[in-house]
Design a protein around this motif. Sequence first.
Motif, short mmCIF file in Angstrom:
data_model
loop_
_atom_site.label_atom_id
_atom_site.label_comp_id
_atom_site.label_asym_id
_atom_site.label_seq_id
_atom_site.Cartn_x
_atom_site.Cartn_y
_atom_site.Cartn_z
N ARG A 164 0.80 -1.22 0.00
CA ARG A 164 0.00 0.00 0.00
C ARG A 164 0.84 1.28 0.00
N GLY A 165 2.15 1.13 -0.06
CA GLY A 165 3.00 2.30 -0.21
C GLY A 165 3.01 2.74 -1.66
N LYS A 166 3.85 3.71 -1.97
CA LYS A 166 3.98 4.16 -3.36
C LYS A 166 4.53 3.01 -4.19
N CYS A 167 3.85 2.69 -5.27
CA CYS A 167 4.36 1.66 -6.18
C CYS A 167 4.02 2.03 -7.61
N SER A 168 4.80 1.52 -8.51
CA SER A 168 4.63 1.84 -9.92
C SER A 168 3.49 1.03 -10.52
N PRO A 169 3.03 1.45 -11.70
CA PRO A 169 2.20 0.53 -12.48
C PRO A 169 3.05 -0.68 -12.88
N ILE A 170 2.38 -1.70 -13.39
CA ILE A 170 3.10 -2.83 -14.00
C ILE A 170 3.22 -2.46 -15.47
N HIS A 171 4.41 -2.17 -15.92
CA HIS A 171 4.55 -1.61 -17.26
C HIS A 171 5.83 -2.10 -17.93
N PHE A 172 5.89 -1.84 -19.24
CA PHE A 172 6.96 -2.39 -20.07
C PHE A 172 7.87 -1.26 -20.53
N PHE A 173 9.13 -1.33 -20.10
CA PHE A 173 10.11 -0.31 -20.49
C PHE A 173 10.82 -0.75 -21.77
N TRP A 174 10.71 0.09 -22.78
CA TRP A 174 11.25 -0.26 -24.10
C TRP A 174 12.75 -0.08 -24.19
N GLY A 175 13.36 0.73 -23.32
CA GLY A 175 14.81 0.89 -23.36
C GLY A 175 15.51 -0.41 -22.99
N SER A 182 7.80 -1.61 -9.32
CA SER A 182 8.67 -1.08 -8.28
C SER A 182 7.89 -0.66 -7.04
N PHE A 183 8.44 -0.99 -5.88
CA PHE A 183 7.92 -0.56 -4.58
C PHE A 183 8.89 0.47 -4.00
N PHE A 184 8.34 1.46 -3.29
CA PHE A 184 9.17 2.51 -2.71
C PHE A 184 8.97 2.57 -1.20
N SER A 185 10.06 2.84 -0.46
CA SER A 185 9.99 2.93 1.00
C SER A 185 9.44 4.26 1.46
N GLY A 186 9.56 5.29 0.61
CA GLY A 186 9.16 6.64 0.99
C GLY A 186 10.34 7.51 1.39
N ARG A 187 11.52 6.90 1.53
CA ARG A 187 12.70 7.67 1.91
C ARG A 187 13.53 8.03 0.69
N THR A 188 14.27 9.13 0.79
CA THR A 188 15.14 9.54 -0.31
C THR A 188 16.32 8.58 -0.44
N ALA A 189 16.89 8.54 -1.63
CA ALA A 189 18.02 7.65 -1.90
C ALA A 189 19.24 8.46 -2.31
N TRP A 293 12.94 -1.02 6.09
CA TRP A 293 11.72 -0.36 5.62
C TRP A 293 10.64 -0.49 6.70
N ASP A 294 9.73 0.46 6.75
CA ASP A 294 8.61 0.41 7.68
C ASP A 294 7.52 -0.47 7.10
N LYS A 295 7.76 -1.77 7.15
CA LYS A 295 6.87 -2.71 6.48
C LYS A 295 5.45 -2.68 7.03
N GLU A 296 5.30 -2.37 8.31
CA GLU A 296 3.95 -2.34 8.91
C GLU A 296 3.05 -1.30 8.23
N SER A 297 3.65 -0.16 7.87
CA SER A 297 2.85 0.89 7.23
C SER A 297 2.77 0.72 5.71
N LEU A 298 3.65 -0.11 5.15
CA LEU A 298 3.71 -0.26 3.69
C LEU A 298 2.93 -1.46 3.16
N GLU A 299 2.58 -2.41 4.03
CA GLU A 299 1.95 -3.63 3.58
C GLU A 299 0.55 -3.78 4.17
#
Length: 300
Positions: A164-175, A182-189, A293-299
């Motif tokens: 339930r965190g920020k996640c991408s669509p399921i999509h096809f990258f042509w490059g 992709s799943f995101f933790s919410g923290r900067t990298a 990751w804060d899995k409790e809030s992300l799942e």
Amino acid sequence: MEQNWPILSYEKGKSTYETVQLWSQIVGKIKLAVLPWVNHSWHIALQITATGLTTGSMRYNDQNFQIDFDFTVHQLKITTSNGETRQFDLHGISVAGFYKKIFEALTDLKIDVTIKPIPVELVDPIPFELDTIHASYEEEQVTAFHKALLNIQDVFMKFRAEFRGKCSPIHFFWGSFDLALSFFSGRTAPKHPGGVPGMPNWVAEDAYCREVSSFGFWTGGGGLNEAAFYCYLYPEPEGYKNARVKPDEAYYHQTLGEFILPYSAVQRAGKPEDKLIEFLHSTYGIGADLAKWDKESLEY
């Protein structure tokens, strides 16, 4: 009920995959030229459909249009909101021929789009309009590839529904010619170093500006001569590469810097969906734990 998973042969399909990848880059670059920028380059990806790959709807002046690879009748189709269509057969044409045909069709539909005619994410690329080398299109390989994408998308969708965190669509990258999620933790990298052939560094920096766990599938290449699933974390946490993941066929690829599960291991399994889900759960769970990751809030 388990779906029938087709056999994918890198050896038999390689030339067809290479040609279709280059065609998809032309279509993807048209999408890039038309749409406004979205974070992580999500706007440029193609989507899987019941018949192939699509750009989805794109606005151009007073009309909308979309471009579809139809792998059931093996045609490239352009459809507009004005009710006009153009299509051409995918058999027996080179990348240069495809480039010429698609832009002739767009011009005929009064859609004037300009792209940078150089492939990306490839070493020593040939400009599209000059590439008469890549011209393979074998129906059997394309049909199997498309069926595999449909099956994989279904599994990825079930896996995505658990997050339930920020996640991408399921999509096809042509490059990179891969189906990705992709799943995101919410923290900067940390700032990504870039260095992807043909891609400005700021694109990679934007794609990896947040901590991410990415899952995907591609047909092989880059030192891996078989179709495979992958998972990696950015940034990679300490101990990740040495973790013991499931299923037994999965391993960490030192050169690629990601966990790999051969497609063949899933395809041959008694329950392919369960085998793939096990890999996704294992690689995500281990990585998220190591990265704290804060899995409790992300799942869910």
